[in-house]
Write a protein that holds these residues in place. Structure first.
Motif, PDB file in Angstrom:
ATOM      1  N   HIS A 168       0.809  -1.206   0.000  1.00  0.00           N
ATOM      2  CA  HIS A 168       0.000   0.000   0.000  1.00  0.00           C
ATOM      3  C   HIS A 168       0.851   1.269   0.000  1.00  0.00           C
ATOM      4  O   HIS A 168       0.412   2.312  -0.506  1.00  0.00           O
ATOM      5  CB  HIS A 168      -0.977  -0.029   1.175  1.00  0.00           C
ATOM      6  N   VAL A 195      -8.402   1.080  -4.232  1.00  0.00           N
ATOM      7  CA  VAL A 195      -8.518   2.436  -3.704  1.00  0.00           C
ATOM      8  C   VAL A 195      -9.355   3.275  -4.668  1.00  0.00           C
ATOM      9  O   VAL A 195      -9.269   3.118  -5.884  1.00  0.00           O
ATOM     10  CB  VAL A 195      -7.121   3.074  -3.500  1.00  0.00           C
ATOM     11  N   ASN A 241     -10.648   3.531   1.175  1.00  0.00           N
ATOM     12  CA  ASN A 241      -9.382   3.049   1.716  1.00  0.00           C
ATOM     13  C   ASN A 241      -9.567   1.608   2.175  1.00  0.00           C
ATOM     14  O   ASN A 241     -10.694   1.167   2.409  1.00  0.00           O
ATOM     15  CB  ASN A 241      -8.948   3.902   2.920  1.00  0.00           C
ATOM     16  N   THR A 278      -5.720   1.864   9.088  1.00  0.00           N
ATOM     17  CA  THR A 278      -5.826   2.244   7.681  1.00  0.00           C
ATOM     18  C   THR A 278      -4.552   1.847   6.946  1.00  0.00           C
ATOM     19  O   THR A 278      -3.443   2.162   7.383  1.00  0.00           O
ATOM     20  CB  THR A 278      -6.073   3.754   7.548  1.00  0.00           C
ATOM     21  N   THR A 291      -4.337   2.280   3.333  1.00  0.00           N
ATOM     22  CA  THR A 291      -4.246   3.072   2.107  1.00  0.00           C
ATOM     23  C   THR A 291      -3.833   4.507   2.426  1.00  0.00           C
ATOM     24  O   THR A 291      -4.421   5.141   3.313  1.00  0.00           O
ATOM     25  CB  THR A 291      -5.605   3.101   1.386  1.00  0.00           C
ATOM     26  N   TYR A 308      -5.069  11.956   9.160  1.00  0.00           N
ATOM     27  CA  TYR A 308      -4.846  11.084   7.999  1.00  0.00           C
ATOM     28  C   TYR A 308      -3.880  11.745   7.021  1.00  0.00           C
ATOM     29  O   TYR A 308      -2.921  11.114   6.560  1.00  0.00           O
ATOM     30  CB  TYR A 308      -6.176  10.772   7.306  1.00  0.00           C
TER      31      TYR A 308
END
Length: 603
Positions: free
Chosen positions: A313, A406, A521, A541, A543, A568
């Motif tokens: 990723h 994604v 994601n 997470t 992604t 994020y």
């Protein structure tokens, strides 16, 4: 052209004494993504979506598909003698309900039993028997109509090393045999391709994302028979299989082999074994029907797989982010079509070490095309990407380190207040789901509202699941874990969320004729705090790629939403900036800037 094929099918039905003919989208293994050889439903109907079922009678032809494909199907069936049956809409019968009402007394329903799973086959059989009718499962009439049908390809197989798989084939086989013993089974029939690929740590060469070799397997306590076309297998692969106690047999011999089983206790999953294969089993055997044990085993990613997925990723985030920058920089200075954009994105992915192929056909959709959530642009029919509104790209890749998936919705120029509102509501749902904390024992249904809540509060919704399980260098859609607001039995994706399960987080909103939005994601389920209330779980997470701040309406967001977005984006910049050149890095810093610092929220 499709109408001519439909009439030819009806002629063959009449010649074979059939009152109706049933054509699903599947292959001999009930796979989601099938080889071109199996696209009979698309050939006869003209509808090319990956999910749908065609039922043809002497005076009616209906195409049943779900909400993901309503817009596409309506467009592709225009002018055809095929009626769109919008699954789930009020007043629209299921195929089963339609047959119960319309199928003639004493009639014959035809189908190719190899492309219908046993659960579906038994259901159809019960319906026609209630009308004193019968099934005819041995004729592939749709295939007979198909002139110049593509060949069924022999797989070019390679072995996925333990450094990527995290567990040896011998260990996996031992675990499977232990589960068989728990069921009291002496034989296990395995036909699902993702299970077979996982069990034997094998994949095949592919350009379309389908890395799963075509095969069936029969497993006992002391033998394994793998039914596969071996004409393209190397000596090394054959030796590897032999070392693991696997004997190779011709692909088509599975039906005869099953018919010779006698006085066995056979473990199988009806929905993952085709009806022709099931029908070949002698009544002298006893059946144990349960989900393939390997399905749950492979859904829980091991530590090696999880660490590899982080690497995959990171690579994928670099490629996607470089693409977004390139797109933003060049749009308006050059003409760019949807397929050209998808090709450019793949070029960025090809630059990443370990890249193999796309994990599915890229959805590259500008403007109103994105309202078809499974839209597929072709060179013959596509749009140019303009300088206003949204461009949506849903894509993924197969790397040796795993599978990615994604979606980003990208601002191409001025957007309306409605588009900003919709984008922000979808984003809020994505962030809230990723931040979920929940007690062990919860299923996807328990957390789905976090993603849909911002939309439901405004009486809006999206007509697909919020999240699906994702395989490791395998199917991009994998059961038994998923996230949706209700149980859909045929999806088999409502299990308890276990540590190590890998799934998507992809709320969306689709305004027909205007625009479509999705932010996706991938998440790994992890253990969080354990205390007097029990074991809490959370998501990590996986992604990392920027979310377009040009479409964010701060007035809709709670301070907690803004904090989640800023955190994020902080991680996006921290992880990806070392792989960007100076110009890209400067842009990424701005694209992931902190927002809302001086904003006064409404009270």
């Amino acid at each position: 052209m499709a109408n001519e094929r439909l009439e030819k099918l009806r002629e063959m039905m009449k010649a074979n004494g059939m009152d109706a003919y049933f054509i699903p989208s599947s292959d001999f293994h009930d796979s989601e993504y099938v080889e071109d050889y199996f696209r009979c439903r698309a050939y006869i109907s003209g509808f090319t979506g990956s999910a749908g079922t065609l039922l043809v009678t002497g005076d009616f032809a209906g195409l049943w598909t779900d909400g993901r494909y309503f817009v596409q199907a309506k467009k592709q069936l225009a002018g055809q003698d095929v009626e769109l049956m919008r699954m789930g809409d009020e007043g629209v019968p299921t195929i089963e309900e339609f047959l119960k009402e319309k199928f003639p007394e004493g009639g014959v329903l035809g189908l190719d039993g190899r492309v219908v799973n046993t659960g579906a086959g038994r259901g159809l059989e019960a319906i026609v028997k209630a009308k004193n009718g019968s099934l005819s499962i041995g004729k592939d009439l749709a295939g007979d109509v198909w002139t110049n049908r593509p060949e069924l390809m022999a797989p070019e197989v390679w072995v996925l090393g333990v450094e990527f798989a995290g567990e040896s084939t011998a260990s996996k086989i031992a675990r499977l045999r232990a589960k068989m013993a728990e069921y009291g089974a002496s034989v296990h029939i395995l036909s699902s391709l993702d299970d077979i690929a996982w069990l034997f740590n094998i994949r095949k060469n592919s350009q379309d994302g389908n890395l799963l070799p075509t095969a069936h397997a029969i497993v006992t306590a002391d033998s394994i028979r793998l039914f596969m076309n071996d004409t393209k297998l190397s000596d090394d692969v054959k030796a590897y299989l032999k070392e693991n106690g696997v004997s190779l047999e011709p692909y088509g011999d599975i039906y005869d082999a099953v018919s010779k089983l006698c006085s066995e206790v056979i473990l199988l999953e009806p929905n993952k074994v085709n009806f022709a294969l099931y029908s070949a089993i002698d009544d002298g055997n006893r059946l144990v029907e349960a989900m393939n044990p390997t399905s749950m085993m492979k859904a829980v990613k091991n530590p090696v797989e999880i660490e590899n997925l982080r690497k995959a990723h990171l690579k994928d985030g670099v490629a996607l982010t470089k693409f977004i920058y390139w797109l933003k920089k060049n749009i308006g200075t050059m003409e760019l079509t949807e397929t050209e954009a998808a090709e450019r994105l793949e070029e960025f992915r090809k630059e990443q070490e370990g890249y193999l192929c796309p994990s599915f056909d890229t959805i590259s959709a500008y403007g109103s095309n994105a309202a078809m959530c499974h839209y597929h642009a072709t060179k013959e029919e596509e749009s140019k990407i303009g300088t206003d509104g949204f461009y949506l790209v849903d894509s993924g890749a197969q790397y040796y380190e795993g599978t990615t998936d994604v979606t980003r919705t990208i601002v191409m120029g001025p957007v309306t207040e409605e588009e900003k509102r919709n984008f922000t509501l979808v984003l809020m749902g994505n962030l809230r789901l990723a931040n979920a904390k929940f007690l062990y024992g919860c299923r996807g249904m328990n957390v789905d509202y976090l993603a849909r809540g911002p939309l439901w509060e405004r009486y809006m919704d999206f007509n697909h699941g919020t999240g699906h399980g994702v395989g490791y260098l395998s199917s991009v859609h994998e059961r038994p874990n998923g996230i949706r607001w209700r149980i859909v039995p045929e999806r088999q994706d409502s299990c308890v969320l276990e540590e190590g399960m890998f799934q998507s987080d992809e709320p969306g909103l689709y305004i027909e004729g205007s625009h479509g939005i999705r932010t996706e994601n991938l998440l790994i389920c992890q253990k969080a705090e354990k205390n007097m209330y029990g074991q809490f779980m959370c998501f990590e997470t996986m992604t990392f790629a920027p979310i377009d701040l040009d479409a964010v309406d701060l007035s809709l967001m709670e301070p907690s939403d803004v904090r989640l977005l800023n955190e994020y984006h902080r991680q996006v910049y921290e992880k990806l900036s070392p792989y960007m050149d100076e110009e890209e890095q400067t842009w990424l810093k701005e694209a992931t800037r902190e927002i809302g610092g001086d904003y006064t929220w409404r009270i």
